[in-house]
Design a protein around this motif. Structure first.
Motif, PDB file in Angstrom:
ATOM      1  N   MET A 510       9.028  13.347  11.414  1.00 32.56           N
ATOM      2  CA  MET A 510      10.029  12.361  10.861  1.00 32.56           C
ATOM      3  C   MET A 510       9.270  12.200   9.276  1.00 32.56           C
ATOM      4  N   TRP A 511      10.240  12.364   8.513  1.00 32.33           N
ATOM      5  CA  TRP A 511       9.542  12.315   6.954  1.00 32.33           C
ATOM      6  C   TRP A 511      10.120  10.729   6.660  1.00 32.33           C
ATOM      7  N   LYS A 512       9.171  10.127   5.837  1.00 28.39           N
ATOM      8  CA  LYS A 512       9.239   8.942   5.253  1.00 28.39           C
ATOM      9  C   LYS A 512       8.800   8.913   3.859  1.00 28.39           C
ATOM     10  N   HIS A 513       9.395   8.046   3.262  1.00 32.11           N
ATOM     11  CA  HIS A 513       8.690   7.839   1.753  1.00 32.11           C
ATOM     12  C   HIS A 513       8.523   6.263   1.183  1.00 32.11           C
ATOM     13  N   ARG A 514       8.060   6.328   0.012  1.00 32.63           N
ATOM     14  CA  ARG A 514       7.629   4.970  -0.418  1.00 32.63           C
ATOM     15  C   ARG A 514       7.662   5.312  -2.084  1.00 32.63           C
ATOM     16  N   SER A 515       7.719   4.209  -2.709  1.00 33.08           N
ATOM     17  CA  SER A 515       7.334   4.619  -4.120  1.00 33.08           C
ATOM     18  C   SER A 515       5.894   4.470  -4.575  1.00 33.08           C
ATOM     19  N   SER A 516       5.376   5.001  -5.414  1.00 35.15           N
ATOM     20  CA  SER A 516       4.050   5.149  -5.741  1.00 35.15           C
ATOM     21  C   SER A 516       3.456   3.886  -6.239  1.00 35.15           C
ATOM     22  N   ASN A 517       2.186   3.422  -6.033  1.00 38.55           N
ATOM     23  CA  ASN A 517       1.636   2.291  -6.346  1.00 38.55           C
ATOM     24  C   ASN A 517       0.937   2.377  -7.686  1.00 38.55           C
ATOM     25  N   THR A 518       0.234   1.142  -8.057  1.00 33.41           N
ATOM     26  CA  THR A 518      -0.513   1.497  -9.414  1.00 33.41           C
ATOM     27  C   THR A 518      -1.776   2.570  -9.426  1.00 33.41           C
ATOM     28  N   TYR A 519      -2.261   2.785  -8.217  1.00 32.52           N
ATOM     29  CA  TYR A 519      -3.380   3.774  -8.049  1.00 32.52           C
ATOM     30  C   TYR A 519      -2.837   5.159  -7.810  1.00 32.52           C
ATOM     31  N   GLU A 520      -1.486   5.221  -7.798  1.00 31.55           N
ATOM     32  CA  GLU A 520      -0.939   6.683  -7.694  1.00 31.55           C
ATOM     33  C   GLU A 520       0.097   7.103  -8.728  1.00 31.55           C
ATOM     34  N   LEU A 521      -0.141   6.565  -9.864  1.00 29.45           N
ATOM     35  CA  LEU A 521       0.814   6.779 -10.895  1.00 29.45           C
ATOM     36  C   LEU A 521       0.961   8.426 -11.136  1.00 29.45           C
ATOM     37  N   ILE A 526       5.423   8.710  -2.708  1.00 27.69           N
ATOM     38  CA  ILE A 526       4.599   9.190  -1.612  1.00 27.69           C
ATOM     39  C   ILE A 526       5.500   9.315  -0.590  1.00 27.69           C
ATOM     40  N   ARG A 527       5.265  10.872   0.074  1.00 31.69           N
ATOM     41  CA  ARG A 527       6.116  11.192   1.095  1.00 31.69           C
ATOM     42  C   ARG A 527       5.355  11.406   2.374  1.00 31.69           C
ATOM     43  N   ARG A 528       5.450  10.995   3.503  1.00 31.12           N
ATOM     44  CA  ARG A 528       4.688  10.758   4.553  1.00 31.12           C
ATOM     45  C   ARG A 528       5.473  11.500   5.956  1.00 31.12           C
ATOM     46  N   VAL A 529       4.946  12.759   6.421  1.00 31.68           N
ATOM     47  CA  VAL A 529       5.474  13.071   7.509  1.00 31.68           C
ATOM     48  C   VAL A 529       4.470  12.889   8.659  1.00 31.68           C
ATOM     49  N   SER A 530       5.095  12.175   9.992  1.00 34.75           N
ATOM     50  CA  SER A 530       4.665  11.907  11.058  1.00 34.75           C
ATOM     51  C   SER A 530       5.023  12.781  11.856  1.00 34.75           C
ATOM     52  N   ILE A 531       4.104  13.431  12.912  1.00 36.32           N
ATOM     53  CA  ILE A 531       4.350  14.478  13.698  1.00 36.32           C
ATOM     54  C   ILE A 531       3.862  14.079  15.056  1.00 36.32           C
ATOM     55  N   TYR A 532       4.414  14.148  16.085  1.00 32.26           N
ATOM     56  CA  TYR A 532       4.016  13.881  17.558  1.00 32.26           C
ATOM     57  C   TYR A 532       4.260  15.024  18.530  1.00 32.26           C
ATOM     58  N   ASN A 533       3.364  14.965  19.273  1.00 30.00           N
ATOM     59  CA  ASN A 533       3.394  15.836  20.524  1.00 30.00           C
ATOM     60  C   ASN A 533       3.424  15.217  21.778  1.00 30.00           C
ATOM     61  N   PRO A 534       4.623  15.312  22.367  1.00 24.40           N
ATOM     62  CA  PRO A 534       4.959  14.341  23.709  1.00 24.40           C
ATOM     63  C   PRO A 534       4.651  15.510  24.907  1.00 24.40           C
ATOM     64  N   GLY A 576      -0.035  14.863  23.657  1.00 22.17           N
ATOM     65  CA  GLY A 576      -0.107  13.266  23.380  1.00 22.17           C
ATOM     66  C   GLY A 576      -0.649  13.136  21.863  1.00 22.17           C
ATOM     67  N   ALA A 577      -0.661  13.999  21.243  1.00 26.54           N
ATOM     68  CA  ALA A 577      -1.500  13.981  19.651  1.00 26.54           C
ATOM     69  C   ALA A 577      -0.396  13.394  18.566  1.00 26.54           C
ATOM     70  N   SER A 578      -0.602  12.718  17.804  1.00 22.64           N
ATOM     71  CA  SER A 578       0.071  12.390  16.760  1.00 22.64           C
ATOM     72  C   SER A 578      -0.672  12.304  15.379  1.00 22.64           C
ATOM     73  N   ILE A 579      -0.090  12.530  14.305  1.00 23.93           N
ATOM     74  CA  ILE A 579      -0.731  12.531  13.112  1.00 23.93           C
ATOM     75  C   ILE A 579       0.275  12.276  12.051  1.00 23.93           C
ATOM     76  N   SER A 580      -0.206  11.694  10.943  1.00 23.11           N
ATOM     77  CA  SER A 580       0.592  11.519   9.816  1.00 23.11           C
ATOM     78  C   SER A 580       0.107  12.250   8.649  1.00 23.11           C
ATOM     79  N   LEU A 581       0.676  12.932   7.548  1.00 28.46           N
ATOM     80  CA  LEU A 581       0.095  13.224   6.315  1.00 28.46           C
ATOM     81  C   LEU A 581       0.921  12.898   5.279  1.00 28.46           C
TER      82      LEU A 581
END
Lengths: 587, 135
Positions: A510-521, A526-534, A576-581
């Protein structure tokens, strides 16, 4: 946070599963002794509000008798709220306006457990809860149930006012997903429903005799009338709650229960059948349907590991808060990640409409989204109302002519005038609306382009605003590959931008996103993909590079390995692994 | 390898109208499963093709009589080498449901309230029952 003067030597451990806090901020006060409420509330570490569902049957053991703590400590809501306040915990009352699948008899008092609810197939509805109990649900169409509910909400309202609670009270429409679509536990085909419907017909015979005449000629009209009746009764329950608790009433929330479909009972009563991986698809579908997911029916064993991780990652406090605020767009919550959504599909309040399946799948729309924009679209079971603060640039809006009312359409035009991008299926579009669209385009001298591509298409553009009309019925007549080709061409034209994910079968992401903060101008967001292996197998995934994205970091790696390659990022996920990038997106 | 899986069929008696407005009635399978999962549509389709009325387009398994449904159940048993199938109507399911309060008693509904049909071949011939039955 106020600790109530209680000295803690160690950080309280957040338990993976708790029968009183069974998930997603729910607090089941009846599942423990009132003497343990304080301990349980202390253990709760999340900052978002705690949902306290009201167990009607607990507070009304006998007809016309209501107990909110006068007689029994386990019903003492005032004490519960006072305790929570002293501990700095925010409680939100949830008043079910439908049967509750996690409660015996669906939450109704024992004296009202008379007519069991029936599914469309004529099966009595019984739901397995997290502790392996069978909860039979009883019909809300029994007039005695409604009268008692009305009295109960009246007394609850009195109690809330007299106790001086200033918390919000939400109505809860509990439901589940069936074939990927939301169904409410209010939907019922029992004898109580049929008897009520017959009374409704008799009433119509007096007030609108012409409709009964139409019914004699067209038997399909009965289905429409049944839907009207179901909506009417459902609204009666909600209205009586609003009337009783006007000052605290904050709206109705729709919750979808994992493992809560009536047909799930066969899987849920067979240990060899049920697997935690089975819940990923319905879980993501719930998010896509813009509902609040609930895992409270799942046993602790099922919620272990990767499913638990996904629930925690995705049903974050920001997602819950966005529903509580009734804000359609979560983008205001800049500091936290929210699901990345490109498409909104509006289907009105049509949970009972049989043609919804055709609207979504007939022209291949949902099939295409499932293939190319997995979990990046949302099916909204509500009318469309334009709000000036819409972030209309990113989201593409889809409307079906047969469901579009004139009021909806007026809001669609406002959206278009303010730069919104809109697709309208003209099949079944009201003639008046159709005429209004033509007049609107002509009067405002809006450039239109007419194309024939599998279906007649009209494209109207005004600045950023875009309206594309097409005919879903015509599109349904062509083969699946052609439908995909159609949507590929349409969506390509919109120039949406996201990274492509190649993924082995059995993995979920699943993709998620948020606005960048002051350190990420350097980045727009920022887009985050979270991957799950059930699954029980090692799996692979690749996120393909794109010129507008920079790979920033990996987050929460559990049994996963990441390798950067010239074409993207390769990920190996053990069982059972999971990761976000995280990726930075820039123009 | 297990080859003693019992099958369960839950069916519904439906009264309806055809396109010409004539009253029709039929038996419709609403759930078909064993203790390890639902019977795949591939298996169902393969066996149901012998029962499908000419011109029928729906994927639903419909039968004009209980006798026909019983024969279909035997054919499925033979196809997947199951020793037995329990047939239960939605009406009898509801009677059974009324009397059970926990999972253990629920699991007995098909056995207690259903009609048992045995596989005349005994149901031990084919070895790959999982492959044939389940996804």
């Amino acid at each position: 946070m106020d600790d109530g003067g209680f000295l803690q030597l160690t950080t309280p451990e957040v338990k993976e599963y708790d029968t009183v806090f069974p998930g997603e901020n729910w607090f089941f006060y009846w599942r423990t002794s009132p003497s343990l409420w304080e301990t349980k509330l202390r253990e709760y570490q999340d900052s978002s509000p705690i949902f306290v569902p009201i167990y009607w049957g607990l507070h009304s053991e006998h007809p016309d008798q209501f107990d909110f703590g006068e007689y029994r400590p386990e019903a003492d809501l005032k004490r519960l709220f006072t305790l929570a306040k002293s501990l700095g915990r925010e409680l939100t009352i949830v008043l079910p306006t439908t049967p509750s699948p996690f409660l015996p008899s669906g939450g109704v008092p024992a004296y009202l457990a008379r007519t069991i609810m029936m599914s469309e197939e004529g099966m009595g509805v019984s739901i397995v809860d997290s502790e392996g109990r069978l909860n039979k649900l009883f019909s809300f169409y029994d007039p005695r149930t409604f009268q008692s509910f009305r009295k109960f909400t009246y007394h609850l309202g009195q109690f809330i006012t007299q106790s001086g609670f200033n918390c919000e009270v939400f109505g809860a429409d509990f439901g589940y997903l069936s074939n990927g679509l939301y169904k409410s536990y209010f939907d019922d085909k029992s004898i109580a429903f049929e008897q009520g419907f017959n009374r409704y017909l008799k009433q119509i015979e007096i007030t609108e005799p012409e409709r009964i005449e139409q019914l004699k000629e067209n038997h399909h009209l009965e289905e429409t009338l049944k839907i009207d009746y179901a909506i009417l009764i459902k609204n009666l329950y909600t209205d009586s709650a609003v009337e009783a608790i006007p000052a605290n009433w904050a709206g109705v929330l729709k919750f979808a229960h994992l493992g809560g479909a009536p047909e799930d009972i066969f899987a849920r009563t067979n240990d060899m059948w049920e697997h935690h991986g089975d819940f990923f698809k319905p879980f993501f579908n719930i998010l896509v349907n813009d509902l609040l997911p609930s895992s409270v029916l799942l046993s602790p064993g099922l919620k272990k590991g990767v499913l638990q991780k996904a629930l925690k990652d995705i049903v974050s406090s920001s997602l819950i808060t966005s529903h509580l605020d009734n804000s359609l767009y979560e983008d205001d919550l800049v500091t936290s990640f929210n699901p990345l959504i490109f498409f909104n599909i509006y289907v009105g309040d049509t949970s009972q409409q049989k043609n919804l399946e055709f609207l979504l799948n007939g022209g291949g729309l949902r099939y295409y989204f499932d293939r190319e924009y997995h979990w990046m679209y949302r099916i909204l079971h509500s009318s469309f109302r334009y709000k000036p603060d819409f972030d209309q640039e990113e989201i593409i809006h889809f409307f079906f002519g047969s469901l579009l009312t004139l009021e909806d359409f007026n809001h669609v035009l406002r959206l278009f005038m303010n730069g919104g991008r809109v697709f309208i299926d003209i099949d079944g579009l009201d003639e008046e609306i159709s005429k209004k669209l033509s007049v609107f385009l002509t009067e405002n001298s809006i450039d239109t382009e007419k194309i024939n591509f599998m279906t007649p298409i009209v494209k109207a553009q005004l600045g950023e605003g875009l309206i594309i009309t097409y005919d879903n019925k015509k599109l349904s007549e062509v083969g699946l590959m052609k439908k995909i080709g159609f949507w590929e061409t349409m969506i390509k034209f919109l120039k949406l931008n996201n990274l492509k994910v190649q993924i082995d079968e059995g993995l979920y992401y699943m993709w998620k996103h948020r606005s960048s903060n002051t350190y990420e101008l350097n980045y727009e967001e920022i887009r985050r993909v979270s991957i799950y292996n059930p699954t029980s197998y090692k799996k692979k995934s690749t996120i393909l590079s794109s010129k507008n994205y920079a790979f920033l970091k990996t987050v929460d790696e559990i049994n996963a390995q990441v390798k950067s390659t010239p074409i993207g990022v390769d990920i190996e996920l053990m069982p059972g692994a999971s990761i976000s990038l995280d990726f930075g997106y820039f123009e | 390898m297990r080859n003693n899986l019992h099958l369960n069929i839950l069916y519904q008696f439906v009264e309806s109208e055809d396109s010409a407005g004539n009253n029709i009635s039929f038996y419709k399978i609403i759930h078909f499963f064993s203790e390890v999962g639902v019977v795949t549509t591939t298996t169902l389709k393969k066996v149901y093709d012998n029962y499908r009325p000419p011109g029928a387009v729906s994927d639903d398994c419909l039968f004009s009589s209980l006798d026909q449904l019983g024969h279909f159940a035997i054919d499925i048993c033979k196809e997947v080498s199951a020793p037995e199938v329990f047939l239960l109507s939605a009406q009898d399911y509801n009677i059974g449901l009324d009397s059970c309060n926990d999972i253990r008693s629920f699991k007995e509904i098909f056995r207690r309230y259903g009609t048992s049909i045995e596989n005349p071949d005994g149901g031990h011939r084919k070895k790959n029952i999982f492959g044939k039955l389940f996804n």
